[in-house]
Write a protein that holds these residues in place. Structure first.
Motif, PDB file in Angstrom:
ATOM      1  N   SER A   5     -55.428  15.005  16.039  1.00  0.00           N
ATOM      2  CA  SER A   5     -54.878  14.094  16.751  1.00  0.00           C
ATOM      3  C   SER A   5     -55.847  13.010  17.197  1.00  0.00           C
ATOM      4  O   SER A   5     -55.432  11.704  16.836  1.00  0.00           O
ATOM      5  CB  SER A   5     -54.580  14.574  18.453  1.00  0.00           C
ATOM      6  N   LEU A   6     -57.014  13.210  17.218  1.00  0.00           N
ATOM      7  CA  LEU A   6     -58.290  12.130  17.401  1.00  0.00           C
ATOM      8  C   LEU A   6     -58.101  11.209  16.043  1.00  0.00           C
ATOM      9  O   LEU A   6     -58.049   9.850  15.890  1.00  0.00           O
ATOM     10  CB  LEU A   6     -59.347  12.613  17.725  1.00  0.00           C
ATOM     11  N   ILE A   7     -57.937  11.721  14.980  1.00  0.00           N
ATOM     12  CA  ILE A   7     -58.185  11.308  13.436  1.00  0.00           C
ATOM     13  C   ILE A   7     -56.873  10.355  13.310  1.00  0.00           C
ATOM     14  O   ILE A   7     -56.859   9.329  12.855  1.00  0.00           O
ATOM     15  CB  ILE A   7     -58.275  12.262  12.639  1.00  0.00           C
ATOM     16  N   MET A   8     -55.742  10.932  13.772  1.00  0.00           N
ATOM     17  CA  MET A   8     -54.394  10.306  13.485  1.00  0.00           C
ATOM     18  C   MET A   8     -54.482   9.192  14.438  1.00  0.00           C
ATOM     19  O   MET A   8     -53.907   7.762  13.965  1.00  0.00           O
ATOM     20  CB  MET A   8     -53.186  11.181  13.737  1.00  0.00           C
ATOM     21  N   VAL A   9     -54.966   9.074  15.607  1.00  0.00           N
ATOM     22  CA  VAL A   9     -55.042   7.879  16.275  1.00  0.00           C
ATOM     23  C   VAL A   9     -55.719   6.749  15.809  1.00  0.00           C
ATOM     24  O   VAL A   9     -55.524   5.794  15.982  1.00  0.00           O
ATOM     25  CB  VAL A   9     -55.566   8.330  17.785  1.00  0.00           C
ATOM     26  N   ALA A  10     -57.043   7.100  15.367  1.00  0.00           N
ATOM     27  CA  ALA A  10     -58.030   6.200  14.458  1.00  0.00           C
ATOM     28  C   ALA A  10     -57.271   6.068  13.331  1.00  0.00           C
ATOM     29  O   ALA A  10     -57.410   4.608  12.924  1.00  0.00           O
ATOM     30  CB  ALA A  10     -59.143   6.956  14.321  1.00  0.00           C
ATOM     31  N   ILE A  11     -56.347   6.403  12.823  1.00  0.00           N
ATOM     32  CA  ILE A  11     -55.725   6.045  11.378  1.00  0.00           C
ATOM     33  C   ILE A  11     -54.726   5.028  11.994  1.00  0.00           C
ATOM     34  O   ILE A  11     -54.653   3.877  11.088  1.00  0.00           O
ATOM     35  CB  ILE A  11     -55.076   7.190  10.758  1.00  0.00           C
ATOM     36  N   PHE A  12     -54.032   5.366  12.926  1.00  0.00           N
ATOM     37  CA  PHE A  12     -52.840   4.380  13.285  1.00  0.00           C
ATOM     38  C   PHE A  12     -53.510   2.967  13.860  1.00  0.00           C
ATOM     39  O   PHE A  12     -52.947   2.040  13.684  1.00  0.00           O
ATOM     40  CB  PHE A  12     -52.058   4.964  14.341  1.00  0.00           C
ATOM     41  N   HIS A  13     -54.569   3.185  14.554  1.00  0.00           N
ATOM     42  CA  HIS A  13     -55.183   1.883  14.948  1.00  0.00           C
ATOM     43  C   HIS A  13     -55.848   1.140  13.587  1.00  0.00           C
ATOM     44  O   HIS A  13     -55.580  -0.341  13.433  1.00  0.00           O
ATOM     45  CB  HIS A  13     -56.457   2.271  15.669  1.00  0.00           C
ATOM     46  N   THR A  14     -56.447   1.864  12.713  1.00  0.00           N
ATOM     47  CA  THR A  14     -56.778   1.341  11.343  1.00  0.00           C
ATOM     48  C   THR A  14     -55.743   0.483  10.549  1.00  0.00           C
ATOM     49  O   THR A  14     -55.914  -0.630  10.092  1.00  0.00           O
ATOM     50  CB  THR A  14     -57.592   2.414  10.473  1.00  0.00           C
ATOM     51  N   ALA A  15     -54.565   1.470  10.651  1.00  0.00           N
ATOM     52  CA  ALA A  15     -53.516   0.836   9.855  1.00  0.00           C
ATOM     53  C   ALA A  15     -52.709  -0.348  10.699  1.00  0.00           C
ATOM     54  O   ALA A  15     -51.713  -0.740   9.959  1.00  0.00           O
ATOM     55  CB  ALA A  15     -52.553   1.720   9.573  1.00  0.00           C
ATOM     56  N   LYS A  16     -53.071  -0.612  11.837  1.00  0.00           N
ATOM     57  CA  LYS A  16     -52.275  -1.452  12.728  1.00  0.00           C
ATOM     58  C   LYS A  16     -50.937  -1.253  12.777  1.00  0.00           C
ATOM     59  O   LYS A  16     -49.931  -2.120  12.905  1.00  0.00           O
ATOM     60  CB  LYS A  16     -52.416  -3.079  12.178  1.00  0.00           C
ATOM     61  N   ALA A  17     -50.516   0.096  12.991  1.00  0.00           N
ATOM     62  CA  ALA A  17     -49.066   0.650  13.110  1.00  0.00           C
ATOM     63  C   ALA A  17     -48.653   0.528  14.499  1.00  0.00           C
ATOM     64  O   ALA A  17     -49.484   0.522  15.606  1.00  0.00           O
ATOM     65  CB  ALA A  17     -49.283   1.915  12.796  1.00  0.00           C
ATOM     66  N   LYS A  18     -47.498  -0.466  14.665  1.00  0.00           N
ATOM     67  CA  LYS A  18     -46.889  -0.612  15.894  1.00  0.00           C
ATOM     68  C   LYS A  18     -45.886   0.402  16.221  1.00  0.00           C
ATOM     69  O   LYS A  18     -45.688   0.482  17.526  1.00  0.00           O
ATOM     70  CB  LYS A  18     -46.298  -1.956  15.632  1.00  0.00           C
ATOM     71  N   TRP A  19     -45.183   0.945  15.446  1.00  0.00           N
ATOM     72  CA  TRP A  19     -44.037   2.060  15.741  1.00  0.00           C
ATOM     73  C   TRP A  19     -44.498   3.039  16.694  1.00  0.00           C
ATOM     74  O   TRP A  19     -43.694   3.502  17.520  1.00  0.00           O
ATOM     75  CB  TRP A  19     -43.238   2.369  14.514  1.00  0.00           C
ATOM     76  N   MET A  20     -45.804   3.430  16.453  1.00  0.00           N
ATOM     77  CA  MET A  20     -46.064   4.770  17.035  1.00  0.00           C
ATOM     78  C   MET A  20     -46.662   4.355  18.467  1.00  0.00           C
ATOM     79  O   MET A  20     -47.210   5.364  19.087  1.00  0.00           O
ATOM     80  CB  MET A  20     -46.929   5.648  16.482  1.00  0.00           C
ATOM     81  N   THR A  21     -46.776   3.122  18.931  1.00  0.00           N
ATOM     82  CA  THR A  21     -47.452   3.017  20.114  1.00  0.00           C
ATOM     83  C   THR A  21     -46.940   3.833  21.386  1.00  0.00           C
ATOM     84  O   THR A  21     -47.722   4.139  22.268  1.00  0.00           O
ATOM     85  CB  THR A  21     -47.350   1.325  20.598  1.00  0.00           C
ATOM     86  N   VAL A  22     -45.530   3.948  21.275  1.00  0.00           N
ATOM     87  CA  VAL A  22     -44.971   4.646  22.434  1.00  0.00           C
ATOM     88  C   VAL A  22     -45.559   6.238  22.414  1.00  0.00           C
ATOM     89  O   VAL A  22     -45.266   6.757  23.343  1.00  0.00           O
ATOM     90  CB  VAL A  22     -43.570   4.396  22.405  1.00  0.00           C
ATOM     91  N   LEU A  23     -45.779   6.748  21.408  1.00  0.00           N
ATOM     92  CA  LEU A  23     -46.191   8.097  21.179  1.00  0.00           C
ATOM     93  C   LEU A  23     -47.849   8.097  21.263  1.00  0.00           C
ATOM     94  O   LEU A  23     -48.295   9.194  21.456  1.00  0.00           O
ATOM     95  CB  LEU A  23     -45.958   8.595  19.658  1.00  0.00           C
ATOM     96  N   ARG A  24     -48.335   7.164  21.423  1.00  0.00           N
ATOM     97  CA  ARG A  24     -50.024   7.131  21.093  1.00  0.00           C
ATOM     98  C   ARG A  24     -50.700   7.881  22.141  1.00  0.00           C
ATOM     99  O   ARG A  24     -51.391   8.698  22.192  1.00  0.00           O
ATOM    100  CB  ARG A  24     -50.463   5.829  21.004  1.00  0.00           C
ATOM    101  N   PHE A  47     -53.445  18.591  10.814  1.00  0.00           N
ATOM    102  CA  PHE A  47     -52.676  17.403  11.155  1.00  0.00           C
ATOM    103  C   PHE A  47     -51.086  17.670  11.165  1.00  0.00           C
ATOM    104  O   PHE A  47     -50.337  17.202  11.965  1.00  0.00           O
ATOM    105  CB  PHE A  47     -52.751  16.385   9.700  1.00  0.00           C
ATOM    106  N   LEU A  48     -50.630  18.793  10.112  1.00  0.00           N
ATOM    107  CA  LEU A  48     -49.417  19.135  10.402  1.00  0.00           C
ATOM    108  C   LEU A  48     -49.012  19.766  11.819  1.00  0.00           C
ATOM    109  O   LEU A  48     -47.983  19.367  12.316  1.00  0.00           O
ATOM    110  CB  LEU A  48     -49.001  20.188   9.309  1.00  0.00           C
ATOM    111  N   ALA A  49     -50.111  20.428  12.236  1.00  0.00           N
ATOM    112  CA  ALA A  49     -49.908  21.213  13.444  1.00  0.00           C
ATOM    113  C   ALA A  49     -49.741  20.218  14.665  1.00  0.00           C
ATOM    114  O   ALA A  49     -49.334  20.208  15.721  1.00  0.00           O
ATOM    115  CB  ALA A  49     -50.774  22.117  13.939  1.00  0.00           C
ATOM    116  N   ALA A  50     -50.653  19.034  14.614  1.00  0.00           N
ATOM    117  CA  ALA A  50     -50.810  17.946  15.492  1.00  0.00           C
ATOM    118  C   ALA A  50     -49.563  17.393  15.675  1.00  0.00           C
ATOM    119  O   ALA A  50     -48.931  17.276  16.877  1.00  0.00           O
ATOM    120  CB  ALA A  50     -51.847  17.166  15.293  1.00  0.00           C
ATOM    121  N   PHE A  51     -48.805  17.068  14.580  1.00  0.00           N
ATOM    122  CA  PHE A  51     -47.504  16.180  14.726  1.00  0.00           C
ATOM    123  C   PHE A  51     -46.451  17.353  15.329  1.00  0.00           C
ATOM    124  O   PHE A  51     -45.309  16.896  15.924  1.00  0.00           O
ATOM    125  CB  PHE A  51     -46.998  15.679  13.326  1.00  0.00           C
ATOM    126  N   CYS A  52     -46.684  18.526  14.779  1.00  0.00           N
ATOM    127  CA  CYS A  52     -45.323  19.512  15.615  1.00  0.00           C
ATOM    128  C   CYS A  52     -45.723  19.599  17.033  1.00  0.00           C
ATOM    129  O   CYS A  52     -44.740  19.712  17.697  1.00  0.00           O
ATOM    130  CB  CYS A  52     -45.653  20.953  15.037  1.00  0.00           C
TER     131      CYS A  52
END
Length: 400
Positions: free
Chosen positions: A58-77, A219-224
């Protein structure tokens, strides 16, 4: 709608039972250590690797989303940040692994497992791997791993929650500065943690892809877990669930599909490399799982963790329905646990799958404690970044 979201109060109906189950599970597992310490140590290692993997992923995915400047997942962050910020409790839970070292690893002084090695194998282990596989350096590495994870998770979570108060744009800049810089360290630490915790159960076995295999499943388990938490958050206007749209759920389904495929790709790559090389110190690891009593489970994992979910998640209509995603999330979380059992348990019983009651108590104990701690850390915080500059874009998100 964002104005209706209130701070999470840490509802006792979830947090108290989680801590209660965790305490009972850990107590029962501790009792099991006196009855069958070796089986209990392996059970506890499976549970620990399962739950800490979800937190670090989960931590790595948060860092990835910040790095990619992803906006769609802000509500899930914020939900993922809450999962990541539970990492400090695993420092305490790691004591269970530390107490069972001599029952897990043949390279630990005083371990009876060393009797299973020939003199040639012991010589190879002592002369070529002792510099890395020794108890003091093992604990030093654990301190480094947890130090990196805790520092990054606390910083990102702290800046994110501080922004809820004043909406300072510089806090977004800080998060997006730290995230890409931390990713190499996060990737290396989780990789070497997998080497230390699970690959060194059979120290003559070596695979550079092993760590990737482990965190692909995590990663798969974190998204589940994120999917289940989001669905569970619906119906309460104080939580973020009502802000999540069908488009967000569709993306979560696509991420499940992506990491089902990624896990299969890494699993096949590791097997192919070992099969082609056919080295005497590497082949036995797969020989136990393919030609012995573990054969049926090995074949079943190919169908249950790849072919079946891959075929089902290909359907766009399936991914648009929350109930379908919830069922698939529970299924994949279960299969991920079976996968970790397949990785760890042959080191305890190489004749085939077997059951020990501490498999259940350890899973409930570590899981209940970590879930309860994550809910505790979420208390008093908004369940959505209410003043993030991209929250409006996230709420308006539609499929491109």
């Amino acid at each position: 709608m964002i104005a209706e979201v209130q701070r999470y109060s840490g509802t006792p109906r979830l947090m108290v039972p989680a801590f209660g189950l965790g305490a009972l599970g850990l107590a029962a597992t501790a009792a099991g250590a006196f009855v069958d310490p070796r089986a209990t140590a392996h059970s506890y290692l499976i549970a620990f690797a399962y739950w800490v993997g979800i937190a670090v992923a989960s931590l790595i995915m948060v860092a990835i989303f910040h790095t990619a400047k992803a906006k769609w997942m802000t509500v899930l962050r914020r939900a993922m940040e809450s999962m990541a910020v539970s990492i400090p409790i695993f420092v305490v839970l790691f004591i269970g692994v530390a107490l069972g070292l001599k029952h897990l690893y043949p390279w630990v002084p005083g371990s009876e497992l060393a009797k299973e090695f020939t003199e040639v194998e012991l010589g190879h282990l002592g002369h070529k791997q002792h510099g890395y596989l020794n108890t003091p350096f093992f604990f030093i590495r654990q301190a480094i791993y947890f130090g990196v994870w805790i520092f990054v998770s606390q910083r990102l979570h702290s800046w994110s929650t501080q922004q809820d108060e004043g909406g300072q744009l510089e806090l977004t800049v800080k998060q997006r500065f730290l995230s890409p810089g931390s990713l190499p360290f996060l990737a290396l630490t989780i990789t070497f943690a997998a080497f230390d915790w699970m690959m060194s159960l059979t120290p003559l076995w070596q695979s550079t892809i092993y760590g990737v295999y482990y965190f692909a499943g995590s990663f798969l388990a974190a998204f589940c877990v994120l999917t289940l938490a989001t669905i569970n958050a619906q119906g309460d206007k104080n939580l973020y669930g009502n802000l999540v749209t069908t488009a967000h759920y569709h993306n979560l389904g696509k991420l499940m599909l992506a990491f089902v495929s990624f896990w299969a790709y890494i699993a096949f790559s590791q097997f192919l490399l070992v099969w082609i090389a056919n080295l005497p110190e590497e082949a036995p690891w797969y020989h136990v799982r393919i030609f012995g009593g573990w054969q049926n489970l090995s074949v079943a994992l190919f169908f249950l963790q790849f072919l079946f979910p891959f075929a089902v998640l290909l359907s766009r209509n399936f991914k648009l329905k929350q109930r379908n995603l919830a069922v698939m999330a529970v299924y994949l979380l279960t299969i991920h646990l079976v996968d970790l059992y397949w990785l760890v348990w042959p080191a305890y019983n190489d004749h085939g799958p077997s059951f020990h009651w501490t498999l259940i108590t350890a899973f409930v104990g570590v899981g209940g404690t970590s879930v309860g701690f994550a809910l505790f850390r979420a208390r008093g915080k908004y369940t959505v970044p209410v003043k993030d500059p991209y929250i409006a874009d996230s709420l308006r998100y539609v499929q491109p």
